[in-house]
Write a protein that holds these residues in place. Structure first.
Motif, mmCIF file in Angstrom:
data_model
loop_
_atom_site.group_PDB
_atom_site.id
_atom_site.type_symbol
_atom_site.label_atom_id
_atom_site.label_comp_id
_atom_site.label_asym_id
_atom_site.label_seq_id
_atom_site.Cartn_x
_atom_site.Cartn_y
_atom_site.Cartn_z
ATOM 1 N N ASP A 132 0.863 -1.190 0.000
ATOM 2 C CA ASP A 132 0.000 0.000 0.000
ATOM 3 C C ASP A 132 0.895 1.234 0.000
ATOM 4 O O ASP A 132 2.121 1.115 -0.116
ATOM 5 C CB ASP A 132 -0.944 -0.011 1.220
ATOM 6 N N GLY A 133 0.287 2.396 0.171
ATOM 7 C CA GLY A 133 1.071 3.632 0.129
ATOM 8 C C GLY A 133 2.051 3.743 1.288
ATOM 9 O O GLY A 133 3.208 4.136 1.114
ATOM 10 N N SER A 134 1.586 3.394 2.481
ATOM 11 C CA SER A 134 2.457 3.506 3.655
ATOM 12 C C SER A 134 3.686 2.614 3.521
ATOM 13 O O SER A 134 4.804 3.038 3.829
ATOM 14 C CB SER A 134 1.697 3.120 4.929
ATOM 15 N N VAL A 167 6.208 3.932 1.140
ATOM 16 C CA VAL A 167 7.001 4.998 1.756
ATOM 17 C C VAL A 167 8.040 4.412 2.717
ATOM 18 O O VAL A 167 9.206 4.832 2.728
ATOM 19 C CB VAL A 167 6.081 6.009 2.480
ATOM 20 N N TYR A 207 1.741 14.407 4.620
ATOM 21 C CA TYR A 207 1.127 13.130 4.992
ATOM 22 C C TYR A 207 1.741 12.045 4.123
ATOM 23 O O TYR A 207 1.713 12.136 2.889
ATOM 24 C CB TYR A 207 -0.394 13.153 4.788
ATOM 25 N N HIS A 208 2.310 11.035 4.773
ATOM 26 C CA HIS A 208 2.930 9.959 4.009
ATOM 27 C C HIS A 208 2.437 8.577 4.427
ATOM 28 O O HIS A 208 2.996 7.577 3.995
ATOM 29 C CB HIS A 208 4.454 10.038 4.134
ATOM 30 N N GLY A 209 1.416 8.526 5.295
ATOM 31 C CA GLY A 209 0.873 7.233 5.686
ATOM 32 C C GLY A 209 0.809 7.085 7.193
ATOM 33 O O GLY A 209 1.182 8.000 7.939
ATOM 34 N N GLU A 248 5.582 15.449 -1.220
ATOM 35 C CA GLU A 248 4.402 15.188 -2.050
ATOM 36 C C GLU A 248 4.496 16.259 -3.142
ATOM 37 O O GLU A 248 4.359 17.436 -2.844
ATOM 38 C CB GLU A 248 3.117 15.413 -1.251
ATOM 39 N N ASP A 264 6.702 11.190 -3.002
ATOM 40 C CA ASP A 264 5.558 10.382 -2.623
ATOM 41 C C ASP A 264 4.435 10.733 -3.594
ATOM 42 O O ASP A 264 3.735 11.728 -3.432
ATOM 43 C CB ASP A 264 5.176 10.698 -1.170
ATOM 44 N N VAL A 270 1.921 8.729 -4.160
ATOM 45 C CA VAL A 270 0.847 7.795 -3.841
ATOM 46 C C VAL A 270 -0.505 8.404 -4.224
ATOM 47 O O VAL A 270 -1.364 7.744 -4.795
ATOM 48 C CB VAL A 270 0.893 7.425 -2.343
ATOM 49 N N MET A 271 -0.652 9.697 -3.929
ATOM 50 C CA MET A 271 -1.914 10.374 -4.234
ATOM 51 C C MET A 271 -1.877 11.078 -5.590
ATOM 52 O O MET A 271 -2.877 11.122 -6.311
ATOM 53 C CB MET A 271 -2.173 11.385 -3.117
ATOM 54 N N SER A 289 0.999 4.023 -5.282
ATOM 55 C CA SER A 289 -0.025 3.083 -4.793
ATOM 56 C C SER A 289 -1.397 3.609 -5.210
ATOM 57 O O SER A 289 -1.590 3.927 -6.366
ATOM 58 C CB SER A 289 0.093 2.888 -3.279
ATOM 59 N N LYS A 290 -2.316 3.751 -4.275
ATOM 60 C CA LYS A 290 -3.683 4.229 -4.529
ATOM 61 C C LYS A 290 -4.262 3.812 -5.899
ATOM 62 O O LYS A 290 -4.765 2.716 -6.006
ATOM 63 C CB LYS A 290 -3.768 5.734 -4.281
HETATM 64 C C1 LIG Z 1 -2.779 7.815 1.108
HETATM 65 C C2 LIG Z 1 -1.385 8.276 1.106
HETATM 66 C C3 LIG Z 1 -0.362 7.491 1.686
HETATM 67 C C4 LIG Z 1 -0.639 6.216 2.418
HETATM 68 O O1 LIG Z 1 -1.170 5.238 1.606
HETATM 69 P P1 LIG Z 1 -2.005 4.025 2.253
HETATM 70 O O2 LIG Z 1 -2.290 3.139 1.095
HETATM 71 O O3 LIG Z 1 -3.229 4.649 2.830
HETATM 72 O O4 LIG Z 1 -1.142 3.401 3.277
HETATM 73 C C5 LIG Z 1 0.935 7.953 1.589
HETATM 74 N N1 LIG Z 1 1.208 9.118 0.988
HETATM 75 C C6 LIG Z 1 0.263 9.895 0.431
HETATM 76 C C7 LIG Z 1 0.650 11.158 -0.244
HETATM 77 C C8 LIG Z 1 -1.066 9.505 0.487
HETATM 78 O O5 LIG Z 1 -2.011 10.287 -0.033
#
Ligand SMILES: *Cc1c(COP(=O)(O)O)cnc(C)c1O
Length: 419
Positions: free
Chosen positions: A104-106, A109, A137-139, A197, A231, A233-234, A259-260
């Protein structure tokens, strides 16, 4: 909440409303037990980029299940993990050569953090500090929490976090000062990495910052031998208008977390993409210099099949037409409401549109307007989770003009109700 066996995420179970009971979904629409429809305006926490029940992804998952469901990835390769890694590398800069799998995203990271700290450890260079941006925010795992905004969410754990140097969030006013501060820190030679981010912070309330700042801070990092982690992820998967936000830049980070939207929002999967330079520091006759990290479901074949199918969809011209349509529609709505008296500011980056509501006292995640807005949207058939006083839209790319027009109309009527 009564008679609950589920302990819900980010939820005060004592005071929370009964949960919405969703039993079915198709494209942009979620259906509850009674058949009531809700537009999934936030793509189910950013993940559902192509809409629910996408047939191409569903078929790919079923087909993969019949061939191979899962096999451990240590010392074993399977075609879907290989295909996904190869295809990801064709979509990023050629300086990236390796893809590490996680869940996942966390975890993507966490892996990035381990990569940069061990990179310097293996090279026997004492770089152990890290820079992050205020409001990040990184998880929700410990490493990810350490490099994120301290406060409400993680105060009980704060004594366990490692030290991080936070740069102030760059604005038009303080940008030069923030860069000077970054320079001063980086020139100590003590920093392993900076994590960012790119261009927009999500959980800080869809806060955007300048491309120039990003370029300049990266230039400083490169000049001072500080590794750069993005990051995404988003921000990945078309959200900001390009496949990745780094596609807007003239220089590249050393590591990217994805991820996401990666699997089209149907299965969890995380990727940490690294350059050859990072990877090479782990090559040694000594086994302990390897990246000794992995999760049980690393490289899940079914999740990889979903991700490959999602890539197929991103390779279609039609997807990019839909994305640019959303960008245009958002920008029309932005001009329409930016002078509304209840609006503090409207921000747009690609398919992300954020409306920050004017509020006299309470701001932030615990603002009361949040609950009021959330219920208002549900009553009007839209599932939209505001971040405090920030309402935002990041819909699946298959959203129709009519559905999006409905979201805009309900946002506008909510704003009118505040006057
Ligand atoms: C959602 C998010 C995460 C964490 O991802 P998860 O899949 O929820 O663990 C990490 N970084 C950013 C920028 C996010 O938006």
């Amino acid at each position: 909440m009564k008679n609950q066996s589920i302990w819900f995420p980010f939820t005060q179970m004592k005071t929370a409303d009964e949960p919405l009971k969703i039993v079915r979904a198709k494209d942009t629409v979620l259906y509850d037990e009674e058949g009531k429809e809700y537009i999934d305006a936030n793509s189910s926490w950013w993940v559902n980029v192509h809409g629910h029940g996408n047939k191409h992804i569903g078929d790919a998952i079923y087909e993969q299940f019949q061939k191979l469901d899962h096999v451990l990835l240590a010392g074993v390769e399977h075609p879907k993990a290989k295909e996904l890694a190869d295809r990801i590398l064709t979509k990023v800069d050629s300086s990236f050569t390796k893809v590490f799998f996680s869940d996942d995203g966390s975890t993507a990271v966490e892996v990035a953090l381990k990569m940069v700290f061990q990179f310097w450890f293996n090279r026997e260079e004492p770089k152990r500090r890290i820079i992050a941006l205020d409001g990040a925010y990184h998880g929700d795992t410990f490493g990810a929490m350490s490099i994120g905004q301290r406060g409400y969410f993680n105060r009980p754990f704060e004594h366990l976090f490692f030290d991080v140097d936070f740069l102030d969030f760059p604005t038009e006013l303080n940008q030069l000062e923030v860069l000077q501060n970054a320079k001063r820190l980086m020139e100590t030679g003590e920093f392993a990495a900076i994590i960012l981010e790119p261009l927009i912070q999500g959980s800080a309330g869809m806060r955007t910052y300048d491309l120039d700042f990003l370029e300049e801070v990266m230039t400083l990092a490169k000049r001072n031998n500080v590794k750069i982690i993005f990051d995404e992820v988003m921000t990945g998967w078309g959200r900001t208008g390009q496949l990745f936000t780094m596609d807007y830049l003239t220089q590249m980070p050393d590591i990217v977390c994805l991820s996401k939207g990666l699997t089209g929002g149907v299965l969890p999967l995380g990727l940490t993409v690294a350059t050859d330079e990072i990877f090479n520091a782990f090559l040694d006759d000594e086994k302990s210099k390897a990246l000794l990290h992995g999760h049980s479901f690393t490289g899940s074949a079914i999740a990889c099949a979903a991700a490959c199918a999602s890539l197929d969809i991103f390779e279609k011209e039609e997807t990019w037409q839909r994305i640019s349509q959303i960008v245009q529609w958002h920008s029309g709505f932005k001009s329409k409401i930016h002078e509304h008296s209840a609006v503090f500011s409207v921000r747009q980056l690609g398919t992300i549109l954020a409306v920050e509501i004017n509020e006299k006292e309470q701001t932030g995640y615990f603002s009361t307007i949040r609950d009021q807005a959330y219920r208002y949207f549900l009553d009007h058939g839209i599932l939209l989770r505001p971040l405090g006083n920030v309402l935002f839209l990041n819909p699946p790319y298959c959203i129709t003009e009519e559905e999006l027009a409905k979201c805009y109309a309900v946002i506008e009527s909510f704003l009118d109700s505040l006057r």
